[in-house]
Enzyme design. Structure first.
Site, PDB file in Angstrom:
ATOM      1  CG  ASP A  23      10.352  49.368  31.648  1.00 48.92           C
ATOM      2  OD1 ASP A  23      11.566  49.438  31.360  1.00 48.92           O
ATOM      3  OD2 ASP A  23       9.480  49.050  30.831  1.00 48.92           O
ATOM      4  NE  ARG A  58      11.951  44.426  31.671  1.00 45.51           N
ATOM      5  CZ  ARG A  58      11.054  44.920  32.534  1.00 45.51           C
ATOM      6  NH1 ARG A  58      10.162  44.135  33.079  1.00 45.51           N
ATOM      7  NH2 ARG A  58      11.046  46.205  32.816  1.00 45.51           N
ATOM      8  CG  HIS A  69      10.028  43.321  26.635  1.00 52.27           C
ATOM      9  ND1 HIS A  69      10.594  44.575  26.601  1.00 52.27           N
ATOM     10  CD2 HIS A  69       9.823  42.972  25.343  1.00 52.27           C
ATOM     11  CE1 HIS A  69      10.716  44.970  25.349  1.00 52.27           C
ATOM     12  NE2 HIS A  69      10.252  44.011  24.559  1.00 52.27           N
ATOM     13  CB  SER A  90       7.844  48.312  25.914  1.00 50.00           C
ATOM     14  OG  SER A  90       9.084  47.762  26.284  1.00 50.00           O
ATOM     15  CG  ASN A 149      16.711  49.670  31.101  1.00 48.35           C
ATOM     16  OD1 ASN A 149      16.008  48.790  30.592  1.00 48.35           O
ATOM     17  ND2 ASN A 149      16.330  50.936  31.141  1.00 48.35           N
ATOM     18  CE  LYS A 209      15.260  51.609  27.438  1.00 55.88           C
ATOM     19  NZ  LYS A 209      13.778  51.796  27.353  1.00 55.88           N
TER      20      LYS A 209
HETATM   21 MG    MG Z   1      13.556  49.121  30.625  1.00 60.22          MG
END
Ligand code: MG
Length: 464
Positions: free
Chosen positions: A17, A61, A117, A140, A265, A282
């Site tokens: 992540d 995702r 997510h 998250s 990302n 990001k």
């Molecule tokens: Mg992420």
């Protein structure tokens, strides 16, 4: 007896992540130590132009799981925001087909561990999308109860989200878990699954909590990090990778198992994270937001020590893994991903003529070969052209020198707008499927002052 080469490969997909392009030793980091991941790359192939389909979590995702650009499946604008929040009514509907769905239908055992997510309501969870079992956070790790970022003003209630849920299948088994110990629990669950599934083809999707903020780490990694909590989180991921690789070896499964390592990302580019040598971070459609590490190891089939600059995307995993696993790709809908097996096994060329960079429902940039044309950034027009081969850091705008290239890329832009839509030009898109919507959404947890939480409130305020 079955020829060993006919055995269908096991698949371990490790997704981090917010881990950036420049955060691993094998991608040039000198800040973080990642010997296990570097060794994984040494045993297989490292991609230097691999893209996630979004610079933020939920759409990235959903796109990876379904093989489709986020706007194709309703994951562009999530009722006006870029990612899903606890108890939101939106999610990946049952009508969408995931990597786990196709592999399970072909006889694979499937397990998900970690961050999901793409929806937390009934019908949207991993067990509704092809995974036999699930352990992890449904969204998250900054979406629990933690100290507010700003000291609350007089008379204003501090903003709290519901307690962070840890799910086992569909059940909340803990609220506000100790985040410093969570990766170790994930690894334990992964090992248990690998041993249990060793005799069948299996698909393990391990989606790390790290390096998303807030970052809580175990003391060992905090002590040995030379890059603060961020480096400690990266080294925790490296440690977990070493455990999984070793377990596969002990089970005699190394040659028959595809291990994939990537990130959802780019890094935020602060507090120790790096997308070097790329520009941006990001949430942006500069390369640093969407170009991420991607390593594939399969000692039985993929030659070691390779690196490739061929363009590949997370959307390619569905058709690629389906092909290698003897599973069916859905034929009744548009899938944007392409089969990468020729790149993986034979050094073949990229199957992509074009790659699109969407921010929510805005088409912000397009890449064809070496050329990347920017159109806009977060609602503001910004037309620039970069030669990514000569200038991967997107520093020298060569728009004026190449009107022919711009015209060629605009053909792809128009095709994308027609099919996927573009909120910037008002085009609705002719081939989009709706996101799922739960009729009566309820958060998975509710704060209860009498609940014996291990941590009623996390003491870091970082949100990412
Ligand atoms: Mg992420």
């Amino acid at each position: 007896m079955t020829d060993p080469s006919d055995r269908r490969p096991n698949i371990v997909l490790i997704n981090c992540d917010d881990l950036g392009y420049g955060d691993l030793g094998c991608y040039g980091s000198t800040a973080n130590r990642t010997p296990a991941i570097d060794a994984l790359a040494g045993r297989g192939i490292r991609f230097d132009s691999f893209y996630m389909a979004s610079p933020v979590c939920s759409p990235s995702r959903a796109a990876m799981l379904t093989g489709c650009y986020p706007p194709r499946i309703g994951f562009g604008s999530l009722d006006g925001i870029p990612v899903l929040f606890p108890g939101q009514d939106l999610g990946l509907p049952a009508s969408e087909v995931t990597i786990a769905d196709v592999l399970r239908a072909a006889g694979y055992r499937t397990q998900m561990i970690g961050k999901w997510h793409v929806g937390d309501q009934p019908g949207f969870l991993p067990t509704d999308h092809g995974f036999d079992h699930y352990l992890g956070l449904p969204y998250s790790n900054d979406m629990g109860r933690q100290v507010p970022m700003d000291a609350p003003a007089d008379g204003v209630e501090p903003y709290y989200l519901p307690p962070l849920p840890l799910l086992l299948d569909d059940d909340v088994i803990e609220q506000q878990p100790d985040q410093a110990g969570l990766t170790e629990r994930y690894v334990t669950e992964a090992v248990r699954f690998l041993r249990d599934a060793r005799d069948d083809p299996f698909f393990l999707y391990l989606a790390h909590m790290y390096v998303h903020v807030p970052i809580y780490v175990q003391e060992r990694f905090a002590r040995q990090s030379t890059n603060g909590p961020y480096g400690a989180a990266v080294e925790s991921i490296d440690w977990s990778t070493s455990v999984i690789v070793r377990e596969l070896e002990q089970l005699g499964l190394t040659d028959d198992t595809i291990v994939i390592f990537t990130s959802d990302n780019g890094s935020r580019g602060v507090d120790g994270g790096s997308n070097a040598p790329l520009r941006g971070a990001k949430t942006t459609t500069w390369e640093g937001g969407m170009r991420v590490p991607f390593i594939v190891s399969w000692p039985g089939r993929i030659a070691p020590g390779q690196a490739t600059g061929e363009v590949a995307t997370a959307m390619d995993l569905l058709p690629t893994l389906a092909g290698l696993g003897g599973a069916e790709v859905p034929a009744d809908r548009t899938i944007d991903g392409r089969d990468l097996s020729a790149v993986l096994l034979d050094g073949g060329p990229s199957p992509h003529e074009v790659f699109l960079y969407y921010w929510m429902d805005d088409l912000e940039a397009v890449r064809v070969g070496r050329w990347k044309l920017h159109l806009a950034k977060h609602g503001t027009e910004r037309v620039e052209l970069y030669d990514l081969d000569a200038d991967p850091g997107e520093r020298d705008d060569v728009l004026a020198a190449h009107p022919d290239v711009v015209a060629e890329l605009m053909v792809h832009v128009e095709q994308a707008r027609s099919s996927l839509g573009d909120a910037l030009t008002g085009e609705p898109g002719s081939d989009r499927r709706p996101i799922g919507r739960a009729p009566h959404p309820v958060p998975l947890t509710t704060y209860d002052p009498d609940h014996p939480y291990y941590l009623a409130e996390y003491d870091l305020s970082d949100r990412g």
